[in-house]
Scaffold this active site. Sequence first.
Site, short mmCIF file in Angstrom:
data_model
loop_
_atom_site.label_atom_id
_atom_site.label_comp_id
_atom_site.label_asym_id
_atom_site.label_seq_id
_atom_site.Cartn_x
_atom_site.Cartn_y
_atom_site.Cartn_z
N GLU A 345 0.80 -1.24 0.00
CA GLU A 345 0.00 0.00 0.00
C GLU A 345 0.82 1.29 0.00
O GLU A 345 0.55 2.21 0.77
CB GLU A 345 -0.95 -0.02 1.21
CG GLU A 345 -1.85 -1.22 1.22
CD GLU A 345 -2.72 -1.33 2.47
OE1 GLU A 345 -2.63 -0.45 3.35
OE2 GLU A 345 -3.52 -2.29 2.54
N GLU A 468 -6.38 -10.80 -1.01
CA GLU A 468 -7.26 -10.54 0.15
C GLU A 468 -8.72 -10.45 -0.29
O GLU A 468 -9.47 -9.60 0.20
CB GLU A 468 -6.84 -9.22 0.84
CG GLU A 468 -5.38 -9.19 1.23
CD GLU A 468 -4.95 -7.90 1.94
OE1 GLU A 468 -5.82 -7.14 2.39
OE2 GLU A 468 -3.74 -7.67 2.03
O1 9MR Z 1 -7.72 -7.93 8.61
C1 9MR Z 1 -6.91 -6.95 9.24
C2 9MR Z 1 -7.67 -6.36 10.41
O2 9MR Z 1 -7.87 -7.33 11.41
C3 9MR Z 1 -6.90 -5.18 10.98
O3 9MR Z 1 -7.68 -4.55 11.96
C4 9MR Z 1 -6.59 -4.21 9.87
C5 9MR Z 1 -5.80 -3.04 10.38
O4 9MR Z 1 -5.21 -2.34 9.34
O5 9MR Z 1 -5.82 -4.89 8.88
C6 9MR Z 1 -6.56 -5.88 8.26
O6 9MR Z 1 -5.83 -6.40 7.18
C7 9MR Z 1 -5.52 -5.48 6.12
C8 9MR Z 1 -4.35 -6.03 5.38
O7 9MR Z 1 -3.28 -6.21 6.25
C9 9MR Z 1 -3.93 -5.10 4.26
N1 9MR Z 1 -5.02 -4.83 3.39
C10 9MR Z 1 -6.23 -4.36 4.01
C11 9MR Z 1 -6.65 -5.35 5.09
C12 9MR Z 1 -7.97 -4.93 5.66
O8 9MR Z 1 -7.85 -3.69 6.31
#
Ligand code: 9MR
Length: 662
Positions: A345, A468
């Site tokens: 990102e 994802e």
């Molecule tokens: O699934 C993850 C969630 O539990 C966390 O709270 C969140 C915090 O940023 O991150 C989520 O995973 C992210 C992933 O690492 C990167 N892409 C977006 C995902 C969803 O936010």
Amino acid sequence: MRKSHITKAAAGILAASMTIGSAPAVYAADGDSAATGKIVYSFDFEDGDVSAFTNRGGDDTTELSASTDAAVSGETALLASGRSESWNGPAFRLDDKLEPYTEYYISAKIKGRYYTGAMMSFQYTVDGETKYQNLVQNLNGSDWMSVDKVKVSFTDEMEGVYVYFEGGSDDLFLDDFVVEEVPAVEIEQDIPGLAQMFGNEFKVGTALVPNNFSSRSTMDLVEKHFYQSLTAGNEMKPDSVLNKAACQEYAAETGDDTVPQISFGAAKPLLNYCKKNNVPVRIHTLVWHSQTPDWFFKENYSDDGEWVSKEKMLLRMENYIKAYFEELVKLYPTVDFYACDVVNEAWLEDGKPRQPGEQGSSGSSKSAWVQVFGDNSFIEPAFTYARKYAPEGCKLYYNDYNEYMDGKMNAIIDMAKDLKEKGVIDGIGMQSHLDARQSLDAAFPSVSMYNKALDKYSELGLDIQITELDVTTPENPTAADFKVQADYYKGIWDSIYAHKDNISAVILWGVTDDQSWRASKSPLLFDGEYKAKEAFHAIIDGYELPSEIPTNPPASSTEPKPVTTTEPKPTTTLPAPTTTVPSTVTTTAPPAAGVSLKGDANCDGRVTIADATAILQSIGNADEYSLSAQGTANADVDGKEGITAADALTIQMYDAKEIEKL
Ligand code: 9MR
């Protein structure tokens, strides 16, 4: 009688506070509606025996005895007397009596001698560090108060695992303490597994958090559908891996604050599972603006230190990436770390780098990497170091969301071309957090926009992984919303499948809706009852189980797809969004070695109405929609006069089951 005041909202807070070592899954069951499981322990203390409990606080303060001063059932209860601190009280040890990775309900009745505020809490130790959680709070009153079926579980990394009762400093009574197994819901066995169905084309996997490992039903779904790849939902991100105290200690001892210290404690449940079950792991993620502590970028790893120089940060980055891979390989030499999101990102939707700045406690969208480097020039060294230290076979990806939006996509493509030339990148991770909204017309991105992004990334000649995938509905979805979600998932999946030659993995971001990070918008393929949703059935519709079911790990090895072309592929126009027909993407024409599958004009491995469409399009506009050589060989189903509309018609009839054979 008062009821426990624990709520699901409170449980959310508990779950969110999970830290290293992974916390228990904790939430209130749906009260009376929760199914009853096998009772493994039950104490009414009528026999006067309280020996299964220990006195938290020690003999100097707390004494446990059987007392007839108060009781719920019968005449006796356990009495904790002599307490001097609120945390003194009766404790029940779990890890010497119960199984790890298993969910249990705890129920009990608790009462103070006088009016009191009480709690049921949880304690465990991982790697020498003891942690506590209040499972049930706000039990206030002078009468008996109920703890009703509170779910607990623990992993095998935890020791000294207890539930205990605390509150006030007067006598506490405990009665009717029951431990019961949470009945496992049988998952559907009469549906095909996703990995079985598609795993010969690309790995199919999911992301898990530690809680998931304690739910047998969730793990049954993983075993059936997602056994080819697992990603840690949070536990392999910088904030989970970087150990602040150890970093500071090392710096103080050696005078060198460029060698970050790391630990994979939080990821143990996932890594141990993958080791035991031979499941390949996608590493997520090394270099990211989010879930990365600000102190990592500060002098002496101190929250209020000055930003370090770019030169120092490069040293920290190299040592961190080196330690990350070395530690993983040392701890888990047999696990197949087949992919890694090196940078996550880094580009905004307009194609620019993020704003410089701290994450802070609220997690801003600013980047401390940009703060220290001034721009996105940290990306290349991250890939260079990852290439230097990643174990063999671990392919390196740039990963992002909104990856289909022009500005961001172009920035990613320019960056990827450059990194490809330098030999340090293997692929693009398309996160694919998508939104079905209320109709296919409103869905974002549209299936055709997503398909175009797949086309464009395919042209790079790098591997693609869908990393994802999830698709939101509106909040409180109706049946109609689920239908739109299913149609949209189908369109997206078919588009992915049409690009299967360039895609080596498709990873869902979770298993069941209720456990998703976007739970209120039901984005996954299984519901909270572990049942396959309409979207699941839509995805598999039209595909067949292969004659050779992929094994675990897939026999086809862990290599990303050899990318056969760097030629731009035709940008395809998908059918109108209301249909779920896959696109007519064709790969670079392979030599036509006879008919590979009769009727399969678009060479996607099956015969559907899309093949008829491909034929008609190729007849209508040969320049733009010509069939590949293999497609041409396959398309001639009637064996007469080359490829004509009659071939398309025959395929349509076959698709409509009007004829049985081609
Ligand atoms: O699934 C993850 C969630 O539990 C966390 O709270 C969140 C915090 O940023 O991150 C989520 O995973 C992210 C992933 O690492 C990167 N892409 C977006 C995902 C969803 O936010």
